[in-house]
Write an enzyme that holds these catalytic residues in place. Structure first.
Site, PDB file in Angstrom:
ATOM      1  N   GLU A   1     -42.921  -4.081   7.684  1.00 29.18           N
ATOM      2  CA  GLU A   1     -42.560  -4.729   8.950  1.00 29.18           C
ATOM      3  C   GLU A   1     -43.587  -5.785   9.336  1.00 29.18           C
ATOM      4  O   GLU A   1     -43.256  -6.809   9.923  1.00 29.18           O
ATOM      5  CB  GLU A   1     -42.391  -3.685  10.065  1.00 29.18           C
ATOM      6  CG  GLU A   1     -41.268  -2.672   9.828  1.00 29.18           C
ATOM      7  CD  GLU A   1     -39.928  -3.298   9.473  1.00 29.18           C
ATOM      8  OE1 GLU A   1     -39.652  -4.436   9.902  1.00 29.18           O
ATOM      9  OE2 GLU A   1     -39.144  -2.651   8.739  1.00 29.18           O
TER      10      GLU A   1
ATOM     11  N   HIS B   1     -42.691  -9.030   7.703  1.00 33.47           N
ATOM     12  CA  HIS B   1     -41.696  -9.782   8.490  1.00 33.47           C
ATOM     13  C   HIS B   1     -42.387 -10.481   9.663  1.00 33.47           C
ATOM     14  O   HIS B   1     -42.079 -11.617   9.996  1.00 33.47           O
ATOM     15  CB  HIS B   1     -40.630  -8.839   9.061  1.00 33.47           C
ATOM     16  CG  HIS B   1     -39.607  -8.374   8.078  1.00 33.47           C
ATOM     17  ND1 HIS B   1     -38.871  -9.236   7.299  1.00 33.47           N
ATOM     18  CD2 HIS B   1     -39.163  -7.123   7.770  1.00 33.47           C
ATOM     19  CE1 HIS B   1     -38.031  -8.530   6.543  1.00 33.47           C
ATOM     20  NE2 HIS B   1     -38.188  -7.249   6.810  1.00 33.47           N
TER      21      HIS B   1
END
Ligand SMILES: [Zn+2]
Length: 670
Positions: A462, A465
Site C-alpha cells: 500500500e 501505491h
C-alpha cells in the site's frame, strides 16, 4: 451555518477539517456539489466561442472540484469508519453519482465540442500531456457510446441495462449456492483438523443455528478442510459441491447467464466499432491486444505446468504411501501439499511475529523511500476521522511534497482488506495542489502491535501505491498518480514489496520486540521459502482461469461457454488434479460486472513487471542503486497516466518486461 465541506479549508495543507464535519453535512453538500458540477458542464456547452482545448478539455479538468471536496472525506470515512448513517448515505449516493456521470458522458453537445477539438488536434500545438489528456477524454466518450445515434444508441442502452441485471443475478446465484450447501461433521468427521479449523467449522455451524460443526463453501472454511481433513471421502464430497456452485441447475444456475453476457458484450463492442470484446477492453490497457496477453500467459504456462506435473508425481507418491490407490484427484492436492509443506518449511507464525513490529515496519517503509527518493517524514498533529489515524508531512530538501495518513488497525466499522486512496490528488491545473494520501489496513492491535510477514508485505504494497500518488508530477488531475491502466497500477505497489525482502532492511528493522535482536538467518530463509511454496499449483490454477477469460472474449462469443471452457483446458493440457481457480459458473471477476472481464490476466501482468523491474536494480548497483531509483521516479512514479504505460516502462527499463524474473521468483525457472 455554512457547511464545512463547502467552505474554504483553513487547515494545515488543506486537509479536510474532520473535527468540524458531521454526518448530516454530507447529503446537502453532495446535492450542492452535483448541481455546481452540472452548472460547470452547462457553462462549457453554452460557450459561444469555438471549441478549444482550453474552453473544453481544460474546463472539464477544472470542473467538479467541489465534488472532490465532498467525496474525498466521505469515501474515506464510509470505507474506514462506517456507521449506519454513513451506510445509508452510501446507498443513496451510489445511484445518484452513477446517474450524474452517465448524464455527462451522454451529453451530445459536450461530446461534439470534444470531438471538434480532437479533429483539430494536429493544428493545436499541444504539449505531450495535453495531447494525451485530449485523447483519453475523447476516447472515454466514444467508449461509453456518446458517438452512437438512433437505433444504435437505443440498443446500447438496452445492452447496458441487461448486462447490469445479469451481473447482479450472477453474484446473487453464486451467493445463494454458497449459502445453501453445508456438510454436517460428526465426531469422526473431524479427523486431522487443527484447532483453528475445528473452531471455524463450529462457528460456521452456529451461524446457521446448528449444534455441531459444519463445512461450508466459504473459502475460509473449505480450504482449511481440504488441506487438513484426513477423510478423503468427505474431502471429495465437499470439493465437488464447491466446484458445482452456480452450476446446480434450477433458479441459481449461472451457465445461461454467462452465455448471454458474453454475447451481449460482443454486440456492445461491435456497436462501438471493435471486432470483439477483448479488442475493446484491452485497448486502454498496457497490453493493448489479446495476442500480447496470450503470449504472456503462454510464456508462464509451460514452466508452471511442468512444475505442477512434477509436484503431482511427488504428491501421488505420498498418497500411495498412505495406502490410497488410484490417481491424485483435485480433492487430494491441498491435503498432500500441506503435508509436504510442513515437512519442507515448517514455519511457526508465533516465532516469526515478534520480529515484525508495526512501528518498525512503518519506519522501514519510510527509510527505503528516504534512501531511494530522498523523502523525509515528520509526524503531523491534525484532526482526522478516527483516533487510530496517524499523519506525517512528507518533504524533500525541506520542500513540502505531500501529507501521508496511515490508518492501520482493524475495527468493526472498517471494511476488510487494505487500500490506498488520495483524498486529494496531485495536479498543477487550474492551480497547484499537493497530494493527501491515505493507506488503510486491517492489522490487529497489540502492545506492541505485531504483524505477520504477509501483513508486512501488505504495508509495503500500500505504501508503494502511496508513493505513486505522492511523487506524481503532472499538470492535469485526470492523469495524476494512480490514474493509469488497470494492468499497470499494481506495478509501483508490488515492486515496493521487494524492498521488504532486502536483507539489510530486514536486518535493521525486523528486530525482536523483546530482545531487539535481528531475525536469525535460518528463520528468514524459512519465511522467504514458505512464501513461494506450491507455486506450480497456484500459477496453473490462475493462468487457466485467465486464459479461459481471454478466449471467451476474443473471437465470437461461445454459445455454450462450458463446452468452450473444456476445449480450452484440453488444448492447454490442464493437469488432472488441478482445477481453474474460478470456473465459469463461479467466475465473479468476469461475470459479476465488467471490471476484470478479459482483464483477469492483469494480476500476473503486473507481477511479471514488478519482478522484471526489481531485477533491474539487482543487475545495477543493488536494491538502492541511485540511478535506478532516479529512473523509477522520473519515468514511472512521477508520470502517472500522462504517457502510455508501455512507453513509460520502456523508458525506465530500456525494453518491455520479460517473464524470466517472475519465473525465477516463483521457483519455476528451468
Ligand atoms: Zn494494490
Amino acid at each position: 451555518m455554512t457547511n464545512p465541506l463547502l467552505s474554504t479549508w483553513d487547515t494545515p495543507f488543506g486537509i479536510a477539517p474532520f473535527n468540524l464535519i458531521s454526518d448530516d453535512d454530507f447529503a446537502p453538500a453532495l446535492d450542492t456539489a452535483l448541481a455546481s458540477h452540472m452548472g460547470e458542464i452547462d457553462a462549457i456547452t453554452s460557450t459561444v466561442d469555438a471549441p478549444s482545448f482550453s474552453n473544453t478539455v481544460e474546463a472539464l479538468e477544472a470542473a467538479g472540484a467541489q465534488l472532490e471536496c465532498v467525496l474525498g472525506p466521505f469515501f474515506a470515512m464510509a470505507g474506514a469508519d462506517s456507521n449506519p448513517q454513513r451506510e445509508a448515505l452510501q446507498r443513496d449516493f451510489s445511484p445518484k453519482l452513477a446517474a450524474h456521470f452517465s448524464e455527462i458522458s451522454a451529453n451530445s453537445a459536450l461530446f461534439s465540442r470534444v470531438a471538434a477539438v480532437w479533429d483539430a488536434r494536429d493544428s493545436l500545438d499541444l504539449t505531450d500531456e495535453q495531447q494525451r489528456v485530449l485523447m483519453l477524454t475523447h476516447r472515454g466518450f466514444v467508449r461509453s457510446g456518446a458517438a452512437l445515434t438512433g437505433a444504435d444508441e437505443q440498443r446500447m442502452k438496452e445492452i447496458k441495462a441487461r448486462l447490469a441485471v445479469l451481473g447482479t443475478q450472477f453474484t446473487q446465484n453464486l451467493l445463494a449456492d454458497e449459502r445453501d450447501w453445508y456438510l454436517e461433521l460428526g465426531e469422526g468427521d473431524m479427523a486431522g483438523l487443527p484447532d483453528f479449523a475445528v473452531a471455524a467449522a463450529r462457528a460456521a455451524g452456529q451461524e446457521k443455528g446448528l449444534d455441531g460443526p459444519i463445512v461450508t463453501l466459504s473459502r475460509s472454511v473449505i480450504v482449511p478442510f481440504l488441506q487438513f481433513s484426513t477423510r478423503r471421502d468427505l474431502r471429495e464430497q465437499a470439493y465437488k459441491a464447491w466446484v458445482a456452485r452456480g452450476a446446480n441447475g434450477g433458479d441459481t444456475d449461472n451457465r445461461a447467464i454467462a452465455a448471454e453476457t458474453l454475447s451481449l458484450r460482443e454486440e456492445r463492442a461491435q456497436l462501438l466499432g471493435y471486432s470483439n470484446f477483448a479488442q475493446y477492453k484491452l485497448e486502454t490497457e498496457m497490453a493493448k491486444t489479446p495476442d500480447a496477453v496470450r503470449k504472456l500467459l503462454s510464456d508462464v504456462w509451460e514452466p508452471a505446468k511442468a512444475q505442477a506435473n512434477a509436484d503431482a508425481w511427488v504428491l501421488g507418491q505420498m498418497m500411495r504411501d498412505d495406502g490410497v490407490n488410484g490417481d491424485l484427484e483435485p480433492w487430494d492436492w491441498r491435503f498432500y501439499a500441506e503435508r509436504r509443506r510442513k515437512a519442507l518449511h515448517d514455519l511457526d507464525e508465533a516465532e516469526v511475529k515478534p520480529y515484525f513490529q508495526l512501528d518498525r515496519m512503518i519506519e522501514a517503509s519510510f527509510d527505503c523511500a528516504s534512501k531511494l527518493f530522498g523523502l523525509s517524514f515528520k509526524p503531523l498533529d491534525v484532526p482526522l476521522y478516527h483516533d487510530d489515524c496517524r499523519a506525517w508531512e512528507v518533504t524533500r530538501d525541506g520542500e513540502h511534497v505531500a501529507v501521508f495518513i496511515g490508518d492501520y488497525f482493524a475495527r468493526g466499522s472498517k471494511r476488510s482488506g487494505a487500500w490506498c486512496s488520495a483524498m486529494r490528488a496531485q495536479a498543477k491545473y487550474p492551480q497547484a495542489q499537493t497530494p493527501v494520501v491515505i493507506n488503510v489496513c486491517n492489522f490487529a492491535k497489540g502492545d506492541p502491535a505485531l504483524l505477520s510477514y504477509d501483513d508486512a508485505r501488505t504495508l509495503f504494497h500500500e505504501f508503494g501505491h502511496a508513493l505513486h500518488q505522492m511523487l506524481s508530477d503532472v499538470t492535469y488531475e485526470s492523469v495524476s498518480g494512480t490514474s493509469v491502466a488497470r494492468d499497470f497500477v499494481e506495478l509501483p505497489s508490488q515492486l515496493y514489496e521487494h524492498w521488504l525482502e532486502v536483507p539489510e532492511v530486514l536486518a535493521e528493522f525486523a528486530t525482536h520486540a523483546k530482545t531487539g535482536q535481528p531475525m536469525p538467518r535460518t528463520l528468514l530463509e524459512k519465511v522467504l521459502g514458505a512464501a513461494t511454496y506450491d507455486m506450480g499449483f497456484s500459477t496453473v490454477e490462475y493462468v487457466a482461469s485467465a486464459m479461459v477469460d481471454l478466449e471467451f472474449h476474443d473471437g465470437s462469443a461461445p454459445a455454450d461457454p462450458m463446452a468452450r471452457q473444456a476445449e480450452i483446458l484440453t488444448q492447454m493440457g490442464m493437469p488432472h488434479a488441478i482445477a481453474m481457480r474460478h470456473a465459469t459458473p463461479q467466475f465473479a471477476h468476469v461475470f459479476s460486472g465488467d471490471g476484470y472481464s478479459s482483464g483477469y490476466y492483469s494480476y500476473m501482468w503486473s507481477e511479471v513487471m514488478d519482478a522484471d523491474a526489481f531485477a533491474s536494480f539487482e543487475e545495477a548497483g543493488g536494491a538502492f542503486d541511485a540511478e535506478r531509483a532516479k529512473a523509477l521516479e522520473e519515468h514511472i512514479l512521477s508520470k502517472g497516466g500522462s504517457r502510455d504505460a508501455a512507453e513509460l516502462y520502456v523508458a525506465f527499463r530500456g525494453r518491455l518486461p520479460g517473464v524470466e524474473a517472475l519465473l525465477k521468483g516463483r521457483g519455476l525457472a528451468a
